[in-house]
Scaffold this active site. Structure first.
Site, mmCIF file in Angstrom:
data_model
loop_
_atom_site.group_PDB
_atom_site.id
_atom_site.type_symbol
_atom_site.label_atom_id
_atom_site.label_comp_id
_atom_site.label_asym_id
_atom_site.label_seq_id
_atom_site.Cartn_x
_atom_site.Cartn_y
_atom_site.Cartn_z
ATOM 1 C CG ASP A 66 -8.029 -5.416 -1.329
ATOM 2 O OD1 ASP A 66 -7.643 -4.594 -0.476
ATOM 3 O OD2 ASP A 66 -7.665 -5.377 -2.517
ATOM 4 C CE1 TYR A 73 6.779 -2.788 -3.527
ATOM 5 C CE2 TYR A 73 8.432 -2.263 -5.194
ATOM 6 C CZ TYR A 73 7.183 -2.766 -4.856
ATOM 7 O OH TYR A 73 6.361 -3.245 -5.840
ATOM 8 C CB ILE A 115 -2.682 -5.239 -10.883
ATOM 9 C CG1 ILE A 115 -1.767 -4.075 -11.310
ATOM 10 C CG2 ILE A 115 -2.370 -6.499 -11.708
ATOM 11 C CD1 ILE A 115 -0.276 -4.318 -11.101
ATOM 12 C CB SER A 175 4.881 2.813 -2.400
ATOM 13 O OG SER A 175 5.650 3.971 -2.165
ATOM 14 C CD GLN A 211 -1.504 -9.777 -9.119
ATOM 15 O OE1 GLN A 211 -0.902 -8.809 -9.571
ATOM 16 N NE2 GLN A 211 -1.166 -11.023 -9.396
ATOM 17 C CG ASP A 237 13.530 7.030 -7.926
ATOM 18 O OD1 ASP A 237 12.564 6.283 -7.714
ATOM 19 O OD2 ASP A 237 13.472 8.037 -8.653
ATOM 20 C CB THR A 277 -3.327 0.484 -1.467
ATOM 21 O OG1 THR A 277 -3.146 -0.896 -1.790
ATOM 22 C CG2 THR A 277 -2.232 0.925 -0.503
ATOM 23 C CB SER A 288 8.891 -5.466 -7.982
ATOM 24 O OG SER A 288 9.397 -4.205 -8.351
ATOM 25 C CB SER A 289 11.341 -4.392 -12.826
ATOM 26 O OG SER A 289 10.733 -3.166 -12.460
HETATM 27 C C1 UD1 Z 1 7.003 1.121 -9.686
HETATM 28 C C2 UD1 Z 1 5.857 0.642 -8.827
HETATM 29 C C3 UD1 Z 1 6.319 -0.533 -8.008
HETATM 30 C C4 UD1 Z 1 6.819 -1.602 -8.943
HETATM 31 C C5 UD1 Z 1 7.932 -1.046 -9.802
HETATM 32 C C6 UD1 Z 1 8.353 -2.042 -10.858
HETATM 33 C C7 UD1 Z 1 4.179 2.296 -8.207
HETATM 34 C C8 UD1 Z 1 3.729 3.303 -7.213
HETATM 35 N N1 UD1 Z 1 5.366 1.717 -7.959
HETATM 36 O O1 UD1 Z 1 8.068 1.652 -8.883
HETATM 37 O O2 UD1 Z 1 5.268 -1.051 -7.237
HETATM 38 O O3 UD1 Z 1 7.271 -2.702 -8.220
HETATM 39 O O4 UD1 Z 1 7.462 0.103 -10.503
HETATM 40 O O5 UD1 Z 1 7.247 -2.423 -11.602
HETATM 41 O O6 UD1 Z 1 3.484 1.993 -9.157
HETATM 42 N N2 UD1 Z 1 8.302 10.258 -9.991
HETATM 43 C C9 UD1 Z 1 8.298 11.620 -10.267
HETATM 44 N N3 UD1 Z 1 7.227 12.360 -9.849
HETATM 45 C C10 UD1 Z 1 6.177 11.822 -9.190
HETATM 46 C C11 UD1 Z 1 6.178 10.424 -8.911
HETATM 47 C C12 UD1 Z 1 7.257 9.687 -9.328
HETATM 48 O O7 UD1 Z 1 9.254 12.149 -10.854
HETATM 49 O O8 UD1 Z 1 5.254 12.572 -8.849
HETATM 50 C C13 UD1 Z 1 9.447 9.453 -10.479
HETATM 51 C C14 UD1 Z 1 10.098 8.581 -9.403
HETATM 52 O O9 UD1 Z 1 11.053 9.308 -8.674
HETATM 53 C C15 UD1 Z 1 10.696 7.472 -10.271
HETATM 54 C C16 UD1 Z 1 9.701 7.337 -11.436
HETATM 55 O O10 UD1 Z 1 8.949 8.543 -11.447
HETATM 56 O O11 UD1 Z 1 11.951 7.849 -10.773
HETATM 57 C C17 UD1 Z 1 8.756 6.174 -11.261
HETATM 58 O O12 UD1 Z 1 8.215 6.227 -9.948
HETATM 59 P P1 UD1 Z 1 6.947 5.357 -9.501
HETATM 60 O O13 UD1 Z 1 5.845 5.520 -10.459
HETATM 61 O O14 UD1 Z 1 6.704 5.662 -8.066
HETATM 62 O O15 UD1 Z 1 7.448 3.864 -9.719
HETATM 63 P P2 UD1 Z 1 8.779 3.016 -9.322
HETATM 64 O O16 UD1 Z 1 9.414 3.561 -8.082
HETATM 65 O O17 UD1 Z 1 9.576 2.854 -10.549
#
Ligand code: UD1
Length: 313
Positions: free
Chosen positions: A32, A143, A13, A80, A75, A275, A36, A119-120
């Protein structure tokens, strides 16, 4: 010509913001620690920006970086949920302590405004959808707690010192340059690159969890708007930045499968600790006070992202 300090400038971003700020004719200074972020994200613009490899926990480096800046786009983060479950102290240092340093640096340098990547995840698992900014937050993971604590710091620096701060609650930002290579990477970056390589992606849980996936250009635009919005409408406030539509992971996999032409199936693994189940933004506050309207929808964003990974893999 305004000077923008972008923290996390080598990230997905942050580097997008740097390109957009340069494109509008302003100057970029970036900081930075490359934990990451990646230098490759800055390849085409590295000669046009003042890049400093430093850690935000180093207050002297933060003070030096803030000097003369008009705006700070904060940013930098360890973005994670699962990583924070494994290492809550590291998450707190990067996501809270670093933020307080940025705020102190910005306050002392008298910058005009700080825009923060909130973050949401702060909403947690409250059942009401869509999420509105006036709902009480209910963070689950370390987080999410850290991101929310930093939001409160943003608001307190406005109230106590008059430093204008704006919090943008990002909803799952995705797009070109998002790093797919870590186990903590965003789901779309992982799925797209795995499917392009013919590998099998893994859904954690049953795949019914949903997200308001938001294309990077929308988040970039929101930051630029947040710098320009009148203080009465933006300062000390929190805004959802999303598209206002949610998609579950099973549906997301099928859409990707179709666009990519992937022949395999997905596998399942246990749900991830920390999650949240569903995420969907109410967009009215950002629309009314920032003039924000998402320009790129989910499918178009996916197409652009897949195209980019196809070329870069
Ligand atoms: C993400 C962001 C976080 C941000 C939030 C709100 C990332 C890494 N995390 O969190 O920084 O604050 O949105 O904007 O971008 N999943 C799978 N398989 C995988 C990876 C993930 O099923 O291989 C699932 C996870 O369990 C979760 C969903 O996909 O249910 C989203 O996960 P992820 O992309 O890590 O994002 P968030 O945890 O939602």
């Amino acid at each position: 010509m305004a000077l923008y300090l972008i923290t996390g400038v080598a990230g997905f971003i942050g580097s997008g913001l740097a390109r957009a700020v340069l494109a509008q004719g302003d100057q970029v200074r970036g900081i930075d620690n490359l934990s990451t972020g990646r230098r490759e994200n800055l390849t085409e613009i590295k000669d046009g920006i003042d890049f400093r490899e430093a850690d935000l926990l180093d207050l002297d480096a933060v003070h030096a970086a803030c000097k003369g800046a008009d705006y700070v786009l904060h940013q930098a983060a360890i973005p994670s949920v699962p990583k924070s479950v494994v290492d809550p102290l590291g998450s707190n240092r990067a996501n809270v302590d670093a933020t307080v340093n940025v705020l102190v640096g910005a306050r002392d340098a008298k910058v005009k405004r700080v825009v923060y990547a909130a973050s949401s995840s702060a909403y947690g698992d409250t059942p009401t959808l869509p999420k509105r900014e006036d709902m009480p937050p209910n963070p689950i993971s370390p987080y999410a707690v850290a991101k929310l604590a930093s939001e409160y710091y943003m608001v307190s620096f406005y109230r106590c010192y008059g430093l204008e701060t704006v919090c943008l609650r990002y909803f799952n930002i995705f797009g070109p340059r998002q790093d797919p290579s870590s186990p903590y990477s965003g789901v779309l970056a992982k799925f797209i690159t795995q499917m392009l390589r013919g590998e099998q992606p893994t859904i954690f849980g049953d795949g019914s969890q949903s997200r308001d996936f938001t294309y990077i250009d929308n988040a970039v635009e929101a930051n630029l708007l947040a710098c320009k919005a009148p203080a009465e409408q933006a300062a000390g406030r929190v805004f959802n930045i999303a598209t206002g539509r949610r998609v579950d992971l099973n549906e997301t996999f099928l859409t990707l499968k179709q666009i990519i032409g992937y022949k395999g199936e997905v596998k399942h693994a246990p749900e991830r600790a920390g999650d949240i189940k569903h995420s969907l933004a109410d967009m009215s506050r950002a629309e009314k006070h920032l003039g924000y309207k998402p320009k790129v929808d989910f499918e178009e964003g996916l197409r652009r992202t897949i195209e980019w990974y196809r070329k870069s893999l």
